[in-house]
Design a protein around this motif. Structure first.
Motif, mmCIF file in Angstrom:
data_model
loop_
_atom_site.group_PDB
_atom_site.id
_atom_site.type_symbol
_atom_site.label_atom_id
_atom_site.label_comp_id
_atom_site.label_asym_id
_atom_site.label_seq_id
_atom_site.Cartn_x
_atom_site.Cartn_y
_atom_site.Cartn_z
ATOM 1 N N TYR A 1 -38.827 -29.211 -6.573
ATOM 2 C CA TYR A 1 -38.959 -27.641 -6.286
ATOM 3 C C TYR A 1 -38.307 -27.106 -5.449
ATOM 4 O O TYR A 1 -38.716 -28.125 -4.534
ATOM 5 N N ARG A 2 -39.133 -25.752 -5.730
ATOM 6 C CA ARG A 2 -38.996 -25.166 -4.296
ATOM 7 C C ARG A 2 -40.228 -25.315 -3.071
ATOM 8 O O ARG A 2 -41.368 -25.689 -3.530
ATOM 9 N N ALA A 3 -40.192 -24.951 -1.873
ATOM 10 C CA ALA A 3 -40.724 -24.701 -1.405
ATOM 11 C C ALA A 3 -41.727 -24.335 -1.310
ATOM 12 O O ALA A 3 -42.031 -23.128 -2.014
ATOM 13 N N ASP A 4 -43.808 -24.188 -1.027
ATOM 14 C CA ASP A 4 -43.941 -24.009 -1.615
ATOM 15 C C ASP A 4 -44.563 -22.757 0.105
ATOM 16 O O ASP A 4 -43.806 -22.842 0.877
ATOM 17 N N ALA A 5 -44.680 -21.889 -0.573
ATOM 18 C CA ALA A 5 -44.987 -20.890 0.611
ATOM 19 C C ALA A 5 -45.839 -20.604 2.156
ATOM 20 O O ALA A 5 -45.905 -20.254 3.165
ATOM 21 N N SER A 6 -46.691 -21.446 1.780
ATOM 22 C CA SER A 6 -47.040 -21.903 3.438
ATOM 23 C C SER A 6 -46.286 -22.717 4.128
ATOM 24 O O SER A 6 -47.281 -22.739 5.473
ATOM 25 N N GLN A 7 -45.320 -23.958 3.481
ATOM 26 C CA GLN A 7 -44.719 -24.503 4.168
ATOM 27 C C GLN A 7 -43.917 -23.597 5.742
ATOM 28 O O GLN A 7 -42.762 -22.497 5.082
ATOM 29 N N GLU A 8 -43.714 -24.324 5.958
ATOM 30 C CA GLU A 8 -43.473 -23.182 7.814
ATOM 31 C C GLU A 8 -41.610 -23.981 7.866
ATOM 32 O O GLU A 8 -41.280 -22.873 8.702
ATOM 33 N N LYS A 9 -41.445 -25.353 7.809
ATOM 34 C CA LYS A 9 -40.247 -25.847 8.508
ATOM 35 C C LYS A 9 -40.096 -26.615 6.640
ATOM 36 O O LYS A 9 -40.387 -26.695 6.643
ATOM 37 N N GLU A 10 -38.420 -26.598 7.889
ATOM 38 C CA GLU A 10 -37.540 -26.997 6.534
ATOM 39 C C GLU A 10 -37.900 -29.001 6.157
ATOM 40 O O GLU A 10 -38.178 -29.170 7.117
ATOM 41 N N ALA B 1 -40.949 -37.484 -14.969
ATOM 42 C CA ALA B 1 -42.476 -36.915 -14.095
ATOM 43 C C ALA B 1 -41.553 -37.271 -12.778
ATOM 44 O O ALA B 1 -42.423 -36.590 -11.733
ATOM 45 N N GLY B 2 -41.308 -38.429 -12.425
ATOM 46 C CA GLY B 2 -40.864 -38.621 -11.254
ATOM 47 C C GLY B 2 -39.676 -37.355 -10.613
ATOM 48 O O GLY B 2 -39.679 -36.974 -9.399
ATOM 49 N N PHE B 3 -39.153 -36.889 -11.391
ATOM 50 C CA PHE B 3 -38.026 -35.442 -11.568
ATOM 51 C C PHE B 3 -38.771 -34.377 -10.927
ATOM 52 O O PHE B 3 -38.652 -33.696 -9.958
ATOM 53 N N ASP C 1 -38.795 -24.741 -11.820
ATOM 54 C CA ASP C 1 -39.722 -25.631 -11.808
ATOM 55 C C ASP C 1 -41.086 -25.374 -11.481
ATOM 56 O O ASP C 1 -41.682 -25.490 -10.796
ATOM 57 N N HIS C 2 -40.973 -23.969 -12.670
ATOM 58 C CA HIS C 2 -42.123 -23.190 -12.722
ATOM 59 C C HIS C 2 -42.490 -22.636 -11.391
ATOM 60 O O HIS C 2 -44.033 -22.480 -11.747
ATOM 61 N N ARG C 3 -41.664 -22.424 -10.820
ATOM 62 C CA ARG C 3 -42.706 -21.605 -8.929
ATOM 63 C C ARG C 3 -42.176 -20.466 -8.393
ATOM 64 O O ARG C 3 -42.171 -20.236 -7.133
ATOM 65 N N SER C 4 -41.570 -20.012 -9.746
ATOM 66 C CA SER C 4 -40.666 -18.663 -8.773
ATOM 67 C C SER C 4 -41.778 -17.903 -8.852
ATOM 68 O O SER C 4 -42.811 -17.459 -8.914
ATOM 69 N N PRO C 5 -41.695 -16.894 -7.364
ATOM 70 C CA PRO C 5 -43.288 -15.720 -7.092
ATOM 71 C C PRO C 5 -43.409 -15.116 -8.033
ATOM 72 O O PRO C 5 -44.650 -14.916 -8.748
ATOM 73 N N THR C 6 -42.921 -14.312 -9.138
ATOM 74 C CA THR C 6 -43.320 -13.672 -10.505
ATOM 75 C C THR C 6 -44.390 -14.323 -11.225
ATOM 76 O O THR C 6 -45.539 -13.995 -11.539
ATOM 77 N N SER C 7 -43.799 -15.708 -11.442
ATOM 78 C CA SER C 7 -44.257 -16.727 -12.166
ATOM 79 C C SER C 7 -45.991 -17.280 -11.700
ATOM 80 O O SER C 7 -46.528 -17.652 -11.887
ATOM 81 N N LEU C 8 -46.579 -17.085 -10.761
ATOM 82 C CA LEU C 8 -47.035 -17.753 -9.533
ATOM 83 C C LEU C 8 -48.388 -16.427 -9.629
ATOM 84 O O LEU C 8 -49.533 -16.922 -9.201
#
Length: 280
Positions: free
Chosen positions: A205-214, A198-200, A53-60
């Motif tokens: 994607y994995r949650a943003d670091a700022s997201q606090e709850k599931e 595009a819908g996928f 999802d191009h959101r792994s911590p190292t890629s960010l």
């Protein structure tokens, strides 16, 4: 009967093993070697892409931060990674619409049947019984999905609802193996495939670091779309989507963990619908 000596037992055992190996070797001589996962020479046919999802911590992290890692302390690097690392999971609950009027020529004429409305009601009650803290609902803009979502909303009060054109029904990718009775034109795959992909990317994607709850997102759409999403999320060959069958009103549940792992918790679950009301 003369008892075998220890040496004879070993010899017989080795002979049996050797004979079996020779037989299996001949039998599999023209086949691809498959190694078991517990052996030391195992290589997976397809390796998991951790940054799908191009959101792994190292890629960010900014490239300058990574480049400077040699001069930064280990604690500073860990702190930088911690700031961009998700803490919670995202749950995507995919609902196939209920049975609809197959004789309709336009989208407006392909409305839910009486049975389709019942199926949607059963699904709404099932989602209510599960008791998840639903975050939002997204509906395909096609009539049958709109009606299904509205019926489900009656059981899930106070949940924000939005509409999305990206998840309308379509032909995502030419299926393998192909089927003789369904052969869209190449341009349909080209157009629908880009839209559904595009819908996928819009919802998986994995949650943003700022997201606090599931979070629990309910997506009401179509069988082709859901089947393609499942294959893409699990990193299966996407052209395998047509090998999956989904009943009307069924529930498919996918979880994306903070580390980016994807878990298929339910696929086309329709156990909440009475047997005499199940259709596909």
């Amino acid at each position: 009967m003369t008892a075998f000596t220890k040496f004879q037992k070993v010899a017989v055992g080795l002979g049996t093993i050797g004979g079996t190996w020779c037989f299996m070797n001949l039998f599999n001589s023209d086949r691809k070697v498959v190694r078991n996962s517990w052996t030391t020479n195992y290589t997976p046919l397809t390796k998991w892409d951790d940054n799908w999802d191009h959101r792994s911590p190292t890629s960010l992290l900014h490239p300058k931060v990574i480049k400077a890692s040699d001069v930064k302390s280990e604690n500073e690097m860990n702190e930088a990674l911690e700031r961009v690392t998700p803490k919670v999971s995202r749950h995507i609950i995919l609902i196939r619409h209920g049975q609809y009027n197959m004789n309709g020529e336009t989208d407006n004429e392909r409305y839910l049947t009486a049975l389709g409305r019942s199926q949607a009601a059963y699904t709404g009650k099932r989602l209510q019984a599960l008791g998840f803290p639903y975050t939002s609902m997204v509906k395909s803009t096609m009539t049958r999905a709109q009606e299904t979502g509205s019926i489900i909303s009656a059981s899930l009060e106070n949940i924000p609802v939005s509409n999305c054109n990206l998840i309308r029904e379509g032909a995502p990718i030419p299926p393998e193996p192909p089927v003789g009775h369904w052969k869209p034109e190449k341009q349909q795959f080209y157009q629908d495939g880009a839209r559904i992909e595009a819908g996928f990317r819009e919802y998986f994607y994995r949650a943003d670091a700022s997201q606090e709850k599931e979070s629990f997102t309910v997506i009401v759409c179509h069988a082709n779309v859901i089947r393609y999403f499942v294959c893409r999320a699990l990193q299966f060959p996407p052209e395998a989507w047509l090998r999956i069958s989904l009943n009307h009103g069924s529930i498919t549940w996918i979880t994306v963990t903070p580390k980016g792992r994807v878990i298929l918790r339910a696929l086309g679950d329709s156990g909440h619908i009475p047997a005499d009301a199940i259709t596909y």
